[in-house]
Design a protein around this motif. Structure first.
Motif, PDB file in Angstrom:
ATOM      1  N   GLN A  66      67.975  66.171  67.436  1.00  0.00           N
ATOM      2  CA  GLN A  66      66.528  66.227  67.267  1.00  0.00           C
ATOM      3  C   GLN A  66      65.873  65.039  67.970  1.00  0.00           C
ATOM      4  O   GLN A  66      64.831  65.182  68.600  1.00  0.00           O
ATOM      5  N   LYS A  67      66.502  63.881  67.887  1.00  0.00           N
ATOM      6  CA  LYS A  67      65.939  62.712  68.562  1.00  0.00           C
ATOM      7  C   LYS A  67      65.960  62.880  70.073  1.00  0.00           C
ATOM      8  O   LYS A  67      65.058  62.416  70.769  1.00  0.00           O
ATOM      9  N   VAL A  68      67.005  63.530  70.582  1.00  0.00           N
ATOM     10  CA  VAL A  68      67.055  63.788  72.022  1.00  0.00           C
ATOM     11  C   VAL A  68      65.846  64.640  72.416  1.00  0.00           C
ATOM     12  O   VAL A  68      65.194  64.387  73.436  1.00  0.00           O
ATOM     13  N   LEU A  69      65.531  65.626  71.576  1.00  0.00           N
ATOM     14  CA  LEU A  69      64.379  66.478  71.873  1.00  0.00           C
ATOM     15  C   LEU A  69      63.079  65.681  71.808  1.00  0.00           C
ATOM     16  O   LEU A  69      62.181  65.863  72.636  1.00  0.00           O
ATOM     17  N   TYR A 108      64.690  55.254  76.165  1.00  0.00           N
ATOM     18  CA  TYR A 108      64.378  56.012  74.951  1.00  0.00           C
ATOM     19  C   TYR A 108      65.564  56.117  74.002  1.00  0.00           C
ATOM     20  O   TYR A 108      65.393  56.135  72.795  1.00  0.00           O
ATOM     21  N   VAL A 109      66.768  56.206  74.579  1.00  0.00           N
ATOM     22  CA  VAL A 109      67.954  56.251  73.722  1.00  0.00           C
ATOM     23  C   VAL A 109      67.987  55.010  72.844  1.00  0.00           C
ATOM     24  O   VAL A 109      68.281  55.071  71.647  1.00  0.00           O
ATOM     25  N   GLU A 110      67.609  53.870  73.434  1.00  0.00           N
ATOM     26  CA  GLU A 110      67.577  52.635  72.662  1.00  0.00           C
ATOM     27  C   GLU A 110      66.369  52.605  71.731  1.00  0.00           C
ATOM     28  O   GLU A 110      66.491  52.280  70.560  1.00  0.00           O
ATOM     29  N   ALA A 111      65.212  52.976  72.280  1.00  0.00           N
ATOM     30  CA  ALA A 111      63.966  52.835  71.524  1.00  0.00           C
ATOM     31  C   ALA A 111      63.971  53.670  70.247  1.00  0.00           C
ATOM     32  O   ALA A 111      63.496  53.219  69.211  1.00  0.00           O
TER      33      ALA A 111
END
Lengths: 508, 347
Positions: free
Chosen positions: A407-410, A383-386
């Motif tokens: 926010q993306k981490v969430l 997900y970090v990449e996606a």
């Protein structure tokens, strides 16, 4: 005394933090009685420059002049005494003390015996509040004030210090339209009184409305500074991000399926909203608009089991379900991205990895009861990449990431749970333009995968740009649910949001 | 350590190191900062050994470890509690109550002050289970109060501390329980040269480590301490986890009670007063933060060893007990100051 052209002059300001060059030789000139907007993406250096000005972070090199005098070796309280005040984005009043005690904190008027002179403090507070036309009892406790009032008290406090320049960091991010109008009124009056205002904001329409001059930063460098007439929204955005953002709202029309979630007659125990009914289909984005205090957040928090419902029915895939806690909601494949990232979203001291897996631990428990770290690592890395989370490592503490990346981490946290219903409360608040567009793209892509999305937003362009349908609330009631169309105007939505649409009954 | 967790730990260290190297480029300083407490422990050992070579005598080393094991075991539970942003003041009293009940069930049949005169000699498992049950139940009550009534952990466990002590005194009318069975005494004794308390401590540290790092319970404890609201919204069953957490801490106090009774051979109802503070001190010296969300089992063990080495070393050197206390207090404060600098958000 020689007439000075500028009240504040910052020359060639350089600021290095360990490992980062936050400011790379920046100039800023603020004239007398001027509203000066600073714009730029998060991390562009606006806040750092202001912290240099108020003496919080002395610059590594460069000169600062105030009223023509060079300033050296000063701290925030010196700056305040000279007349440089800052109203921070996150206000931190002493909640359980009164307005007057907050304003005069640390410099309370004393009687001749050395005790605090409460009567004098009361009178002085009244006087200060009068200058900004604020009619509140100085003895009221801060905890009882709205965010807007709290902010105005901060402004009153700045005035009480005889501030000559007041810096405002994102003052409107939590205000309603009406409150913003009131704030702008106060700002214009301060300007008329000869005070200068430095205004940091992400909201470009507001910047064009209120400011006289605009200065744009990017990557710690000055990109441009001029009268506001010299800019337009497109050119400003281009300067901020360094590229053309052609599509602010990349909404793709996708196939809308059957009804996924149906809510009928929902009311909460606190009386914050009443008889709310709506539904969301597969692949649909339902926007929820309304003013702050309309009960939007309360509705979705009740839906997610954070608040207790009093009555009403919630059906998923045609089956009635009972949600009493977020745990139940998650089991029913729901996900909630909350409004306030710092308050109830991130775990600041934990790593990106831990922050991401926390809602999905259940699925990593192996037969022996231990966690499958290998699988978790793989998923998080995916997900970090996606969704392009910018972090040096997934073991970085999440507090060291920028707002957009937090926010993306969430978002990643919730995507990991493979939700079918995604509830997003102000998904792009306080996020810079570039990251905002990416989050919008993500939302529309998720709808494309057949997920049902409920998006609460106070930014009308966002609601109108992203939603298939828009539900509008006013004072705890649904005043309208309308299909989104090309020619839908902000004014039309505002009529519903202000409750002036008694003729227009809710169209389902 | 499994491969994956090694990988996690390695990558975590790499990332942290890389960031810090960039930050100030001074490697030695970085390591000193990061592993400061280990260096402090080594320095302490070297210093004391030079001043008094008898310190390095294997018998003495095992002594230090044995002495550290009682509050060390308590510090394991305490560390988890502090990571969750809580506190447990009742572990000293729980130790006393669990210990005295265990002792009363573990006396030799010929004991002069037999607590249960008609009870024969019980197999050692009986007092062990009784102690563990008491620890888990009293700890569970703590957790239940905190989770379901919402009262602060400080208050709940302060109440429990006082009540459990009262119950302990009532249980024996204030008298100590002595003359424990050889099997019971073995728990405080040795296998060959290795003290059993040390083995029990190592086992408990291992169990706690696995619990904290390899189970969802552990992740939840970090999450609750890091941001309790976010934990709830992420679907963490905060109440259940708090209940288990405090029960676990009570359980560790009970394990410490068994070791205590086995080592001393008797339990006095006034035993272990103030041990909760030593356990908190060990956690904090080991880098557990009162801000929540930060702390490790390794840190807790090292913290306990620092206290153990300090107490033993100063006694060997003939330093007055008063000075020992002053130094201990100083170390707690200095350790936290160093840690706060390490944990402060680098801007």
């Amino acid at each position: 005394m020689e007439e000075q052209k500028y009240l504040v002059e910052m020359k060639n300001i350089l600021k290095n933090f360990p490992g980062v060059q936050a400011l790379r030789g920046v100039d800023l000139n603020v004239g007398y009685g001027e509203i000066h907007a600073l714009v730029g993406e998060n991390g562009a250096g606006k806040s750092t420059l202001m912290k240099c000005l108020i003496g919080m972070h002395p610059p590594t090199s460069g000169q600062i002049f105030f009223e023509g005098n060079e300033l050296n070796n000063y701290n925030t309280s010196d700056a305040l005494k000279m007349g440089i005040a800052m109203i921070h984005q996150e206000l931190s009043p002493v909640l359980h003390r009164s307005i007057m005690e907050n304003i005069w904190l640390g410099r309370e008027p004393k009687t001749k015996f050395g005790f605090v002179d409460h009567q004098k403090m009361y009178d002085m507070t009244k006087e200060v509040l009068k200058t900004i036309n604020l009619d509140v009892d100085p003895k009221m406790l801060m905890v009882d004030l709205t965010i807007a009032k709290t902010q105005m008290i901060e402004i009153a406090k700045a005035i009480s210090y005889n501030a000559k320049v007041i810096i405002m960091d994102e003052p409107t991010s939590a205000l309603t339209k009406k409150e913003i109008v009131q704030l702008f009124g106060i700002m214009r009056q301060l300007k008329a009184d000869g005070k200068s205002l430095i205004y940091i904001s992400h909201k470009l329409d507001e910047i064009f409305e209120i400011s006289d001059k605009i200065t744009v930063f990017r990557d710690g460098k000055l990109i441009g500074t001029d009268n506001k007439e010299k800019f337009d929204v497109q050119s400003l955005i281009k300067m901020m991000v360094g590229r053309d953002v052609t599509e602010m709202f990349p909404k793709i029309d996708c196939e809308i399926g059957e009804i996924k979630l149906a809510v009928t007659g929902l009311s909460d125990t606190g009386g914050r909203f009443n008889d709310v009914s709506f539904n969301v289909r597969k692949g649909e984005i339902l926007g929820i608009a309304g003013l702050v205090g309309a009960g939007r957040t309360e509705v979705i928090e009740t839906l997610f089991g954070i608040r207790r419902k009093m009555s009403g029915q919630v059906m998923i895939d045609g089956k009635e379900i009972d949600i009493e806690s977020p745990m139940d909601a998650i089991k029913n494949k729901m996900a909630l991205l909350t409004e306030d990232r710092r308050l109830d979203g991130i775990f600041p001291s934990l790593t990106v990895f831990q922050n991401t897996i926390i809602a999905n631990l259940r699925s990593y428990i192996k037969k022996n009861g231990l966690l499958d770290n290998t699988k978790a690592l793989k998923d998080v890395n995916h997900y970090v990449e996606a969704i392009k989370i910018k972090t040096p490592s997934i073991f970085q503490r999440v507090e060291n990431l920028s707002g957009g990346n937090q926010q993306k981490v969430l978002v990643a946290r919730w995507l990991l749970t493979e939700p079918e219903i995604l509830i997003l409360d102000e998904p792009t608040r306080g996020i810079d333009v570039g990251a905002k567009a990416e989050i919008h793209r993500l939302i529309t892509a998720l709808a494309g995968q057949g997920k049902s999305i409920i998006m609460v937003s106070s930014e009308l362009p966002e609601v109108m740009g992203m939603s298939d349908r828009i539900m509008i609330m006013h004072e705890g009631k649904v005043t309208g649910i309308i299909d989104n169309r090309k020619d839908l105007s902000q004014e039309e939505i505002m009529t519903f949001a202000t409750g002036n649409s008694s003729a227009n009954q809710a169209k389902m | 350590m499994s491969d994956s967790s090694k990988k996690i730990a390695n990558e975590a260290e790499k990332a942290e190191d890389l960031k810090q190297q960039k930050a100030n480029g001074n490697k030695l300083l970085i390591y000193l900062k990061k592993y400061g407490i280990i260096f402090a422990l080594i320095l302490l050992i070297v210093g004391i050994s030079i001043a008094e070579p008898k310190f390095l005598n294997p018998t003495n080393i095992f002594n230090v470890l044995t002495q550290s094991s009682i509050y060390g075991i308590m510090a394991l539970g305490m560390t988890l509690i502090i990571i969750s942003k809580g506190i447990d003041l009742s572990v000293g009293s729980i130790l006393a109550f669990a210990g005295i009940v265990a002792a009363s069930l573990g006396q030799v049949s010929t004991a002069t002050n037999k607590f249960f005169p008609n009870l024969g000699e019980m197999p050692v498992i009986v007092p062990i289970l009784a102690a563990l049950a008491i620890g888990a139940i009293l700890g569970g009550i703590n957790g239940g109060l905190i989770a379901y009534t919402g009262i602060p952990a400080f208050i709940a466990t302060l109440g429990m501390m006082t009540m459990a002590r009262g119950v302990t005194l009532m249980y024996t009318s204030g008298k100590p329980v002595t003359q424990l069975t050889p099997d019971f005494m073995f728990l405080g004794g040795k296998i060959g040269v290795i003290p059993v308390p040390v083995l029990i401590y190592a086992l408990m540290a291992g169990i706690t480590w696995v619990l904290l790092n390899h189970t969802s319970f552990g992740k939840n404890v970090y999450a609750i301490g890091g941001n309790i609201k976010a934990a709830e919204i992420s679907g963490v069953n905060v109440k259940k986890n708090l209940l288990i957490l405090y029960a676990f801490c009570g359980l560790m106090a009970a394990v410490a009670a068994i070791v205590f009774a086995g080592r001393v051979g008797s339990v006095h109802p006034g035993a272990a007063v103030g041990y909760e503070l030593t356990a908190i001190a060990a956690s904090v010296i080991g880098g557990t933060s009162f801000d929540g969300g930060i702390g490790t089992v390794g840190g807790a063990v090292i913290g306990a060893l620092v206290l153990g080495v300090l107490r033993n070393g100063l006694t060997l050197l003939g330093v007055q007990a008063y000075w020992q206390q002053i130094l201990e207090g100083l170390i707690i404060i200095v350790a936290v100051i160093i840690d706060m600098r390490k944990n402060s958000k680098k801007k």
